[in-house]
Design an enzyme around this catalytic site. Structure first.
Site, PDB file in Angstrom:
ATOM      1  N   CYS A 203     -36.107  39.388  54.379  1.00 13.89           N
ATOM      2  CA  CYS A 203     -36.352  38.103  54.275  1.00 13.89           C
ATOM      3  C   CYS A 203     -36.813  37.614  55.634  1.00 13.89           C
ATOM      4  O   CYS A 203     -37.460  36.353  56.072  1.00 13.89           O
ATOM      5  CB  CYS A 203     -35.337  37.048  53.887  1.00 13.89           C
ATOM      6  N   CYS A 258     -37.457  47.591  76.635  1.00 16.46           N
ATOM      7  CA  CYS A 258     -38.370  48.411  77.654  1.00 16.46           C
ATOM      8  C   CYS A 258     -38.802  49.834  77.495  1.00 16.46           C
ATOM      9  O   CYS A 258     -39.956  50.092  78.195  1.00 16.46           O
ATOM     10  CB  CYS A 258     -37.594  48.024  78.950  1.00 16.46           C
ATOM     11  N   HIS A 285     -34.051  51.275  83.453  1.00 10.76           N
ATOM     12  CA  HIS A 285     -35.230  50.363  82.997  1.00 10.76           C
ATOM     13  C   HIS A 285     -36.229  51.570  83.195  1.00 10.76           C
ATOM     14  O   HIS A 285     -36.175  52.449  83.744  1.00 10.76           O
ATOM     15  CB  HIS A 285     -35.439  49.434  84.113  1.00 10.76           C
ATOM     16  N   ASP A 302     -45.606  46.408  85.356  1.00 11.40           N
ATOM     17  CA  ASP A 302     -44.446  46.241  84.474  1.00 11.40           C
ATOM     18  C   ASP A 302     -44.717  45.660  83.031  1.00 11.40           C
ATOM     19  O   ASP A 302     -45.218  44.533  83.051  1.00 11.40           O
ATOM     20  CB  ASP A 302     -43.166  45.619  84.895  1.00 11.40           C
TER      21      ASP A 302
END
Length: 718
Positions: A203, A258, A285, A302
């Site tokens: 849904c 990330c 990261h 980034d």
């Protein structure tokens, strides 16, 4: 506030310039005033107090120094001392360096008692899986598939427009490649989807994580060793979120966090031929670096944040406690941690996996294997680049942090997730910078407004009914939209019968408008007319959005019974253009000061800390002067609380040395987004510079930011 009068002497002729200055305006305004009088740009000024020889900088008490100042241009070839001073501006003092070196020695001493004595195997195991991942970027078939998902011509046009807005209409290949890379970054930021919690497959509503699941063979095929399981909060269906790391799969799914973002974006960079590498941050990261031939160095990008060339974002903005940042590419692996820190001695104390010598040895071993099949020339090129980078990184670690630049905490991901990772930073402001003097490339805006004003004046003089005016502008809008949507390299639209009739009715005015947009009307052998670019492809790309927005505004006015009256309604003639702009601050990269003058509705000047006061100075070009008659301000696209509410408009007849109040306003409310308000100037004043001192935004208590969609100044040259 203290009013000061400085006397600035300019070698070698010894010319003296008097400067009237309010100390509350800050050093940037003083530099701009001196620039107005001497033509020495602010970033090339060295200001010396003649009484004691001290250099004026951000820490100088401008209220107490003596009035005699001497200006030295940093670019003067005979002033080696000034150039050296500029080069040393960010270097730490000898005392600070001594303290850092001592702290580094202590950290290295302690490191030997806390490291793993495993010969670097744990460190190697962290790095090598990513090497296998980046080698997938080199698959030609996958690269071809990736290129097909990118609107290349659209990004090329945007890249050329971004250069044109800086006054570069004939860019070099390096400039064009650099600008395209940035547009690729911005496109990726908008087209890739961040996943906090996977949406329900049934849904498409919110879900909650219930745990981890075993990957299916079809998921393992594309590197998904981990699978998150979610239950829908509404229909109770189960949704799987495989954490794919195969770049080919990611260009199909176009979602993740990330890891997926950096993996896929680095792949795109390689597909377009950029030297690119994945940066693995051991504190959880990942991001990208690309080699910029324009800058002659590696550049940080980034994709999660849409940020570039801002390597201190993590340490200064997010308050990250970095330890290892390893660059991984097809040519090997390198330790680039020093690029991302100005606290190397603190970082060393956290590098406890293995010794520094072992880190170097492991990376050298892996790199040697990667480079084993390369030619002598290729190895030499890599070696030369590595030597240059090593020198850059060694120097970077000992530079001062520029505290005039405010870096944001993390923006990607939910607030709860960012809080748990301690990556919100010290504040919630976006990337901003003390901005340079910028040149407005907006002559086309004034030409378009002049042309549209002439059309409306003609309609006004000939009493053309409202319905016919709306019909004409609807037809114009359709034509310009078709031209804008066409490929910028081959723009051409054949006029239909209705458009041809319109051109015949207002031919002189239509041709003037078409010319202002850098287009031309051509007559075919069959008698049909078409509109095409006049050869200035990027001029047309710059002008078409301006013309479209102006026509949209005219249509909106007429449909809301706001009728054109000469000299009072938008658009008007005599718009000032091609001036220089300096602002108190600006949001990079899209909220720069000149965005308020580009005629495009969706762009804006945003001052990240301007809600309780900010300023913008507009200086006319080439020594021109003007008697200002009126000005327009338009609210920006969002957040009414950032709108200007109280301001003072000032003028200067001496390029910014002294200022006189022209038009103060208070308690102004913009009722909607893209709301244009016109302000007549009662006090006529001949000036060559104007300053808006915005005193307060609409909501300044909880909101730090100020923004304005557009500023248009109208007046007659004197």
């Amino acid at each position: 506030m203290v009013s000061r009068r400085f006397v600035v002497r300019q070698p070698p002729a010894g010319e003296e310039h008097a400067v009237e200055y309010d100390t509350e305006d800050g050093l940037d305004v003083l530099r701009f005033q001196i620039f107005s009088l001497t033509s020495v740009p602010p970033d090339l000024q060295k200001i010396v107090v003649e009484a004691d020889g001290s250099v004026v900088d951000d820490g100088t008490d401008l209220e107490s120094i003596s009035e005699g100042l001497r200006l030295v241009s940093i670019d003067e070839g005979n002033d080696a001392d000034a150039a050296a001073a500029a080069a040393r501006a960010q270097e730490k003092s000898d005392e600070e360096l001594a303290r850092m070196f001592q702290a580094e020695e202590e950290a290295l001493l302690l490191q030997q008692y806390s490291i793993q004595n495993d010969g670097g195997e744990m460190f190697r195991e962290r790095v090598e899986p990513y090497l296998r991942q980046v080698l997938k970027y080199e698959d030609p078939m996958c690269q071809e598939a990736a290129l097909k998902t990118v609107p290349v011509d659209e990004l090329k046009e945007k890249a050329l427009i971004s250069l044109a807005k800086e006054g570069t209409f004939s860019p070099s290949k390096n400039e064009e490649d650099h600008a395209f890379l940035l547009q690729l970054l911005f496109w990726f930021k908008q087209s890739f989807r961040w996943v906090n919690a996977a949406a329900c497959d049934s849904c498409d509503r919110e879900t909650s994580m219930v745990g981890m699941g075993n990957p299916l063979p079809s998921e393992i095929e594309f590197g998904a060793s981990r699978v998150e399981i979610y239950r829908c909060n509404h229909c109770s269906s189960i949704t799987r979120f495989p954490r794919y790391n195969d770049p080919y799969k990611l260009i199909q799914t176009r979602k993740g966090r990330c890891g997926e973002w950096a993996n896929c974006f680095t792949f795109y960079c390689r597909a377009f031929g950029y030297e690119a590498r994945l940066i693995l941050d051991f504190t959880d990261h990942v991001w990208t670096e690309c080699y910029s031939n324009l800058y002659g160095r590696w550049m940080h990008l980034d994709p999660c944040e849409g940020v570039y060339d801002n390597p201190l974002l993590y340490e200064k903005g997010w308050s990250k406690k970095l330890d290892y940042a390893i660059a991984i590419s097809k040519d090997g692996v390198r330790d680039v941690t020093k690029r991302y820190t100005r606290k190397w001695h603190e970082v060393l104390s956290r590098r406890t996996i293995t010794s520094e010598d072992t880190v170097s040895a492991v990376l050298m071993n892996i790199t040697g294997k990667c480079c084993s099949g390369l030619s002598t020339d290729e190895l030499s090129a890599i070696e030369n680049r590595d030597i240059k980078e090593s020198e850059e990184l060694t120097k970077a670690a000992y530079l001062e942090v520029n505290n005039s630049i405010s870096l944001p905490g993390r923006q990607s991901g939910s607030v709860e997730w960012r809080t748990a990772r301690l990556e919100l930073g010290q504040g919630d402001s976006l990337s901003c910078s003390s901005c340079p003097v910028r040149k407005c490339v907006d002559a086309h805006v004034s030409k378009i407004y002049d042309a549209l004003s002439a059309v409306l004046s003609h309609f006004c003089d000939t009493n053309i009914p409202k319905g016919r005016i709306i019909e004409v502008f609807d037809t114009l809008r359709s034509l310009m939209q078709n031209l804008k949507d066409a490929n910028f390299k081959s723009r051409r639209v054949t006029l239909d019968q209705k458009s041809q009739q319109l051109f015949e009715d207002i031919l002189p005015f239509a041709e003037r408008l078409i010319s202002a947009i850098s287009l031309k009307v051509e007559l075919g052998t069959d008698g049909d007319r078409s509109v095409a670019t006049d050869g200035n492809l990027i001029h047309a790309s710059l002008a078409l959005p301006v013309a479209l927005d102006a026509v949209d505004e005219i249509l909106s006015n007429y449909k809301n019974n706001i009728f054109y009256t000469k000299g009072h309604q938008f658009p008007r003639g005599n718009r000032l253009c091609s001036g220089s702009v300096l602002a108190s601050s600006e949001q990079l990269p899209v909220g720069i000061a000149t965005a308020a003058f580009d005629g495009i509705r969706l762009s804006k000047w945003e001052e990240p800390d301007g809600a309780k006061g900010c300023w913008l100075i507009y200086k006319l070009d080439d020594g021109q002067t003007c008697e200002l008659e009126s000005y327009d301000l338009m609210s920006a696209n969002d957040v009414p609380g950032r709108d200007p509410m109280d301001w003072v408009l000032e003028g200067s007849a001496d390029g910014g040395s002294t200022w006189s109040t022209i038009d103060p306003r208070s308690s102004v409310m913009f009722e909607s987004r893209f709301c244009r308000k016109s302000f007549a100037v009662d006090k006529r004043y001949t000036a060559n510079a104007f300053r808006f001192r915005f005193l307060r935004a609409r909501e300044s208590s909880d909101n730090p930011r100020f923004q304005i969609g557009s500023i248009d100044l109208y007046g007659k040259s004197t």
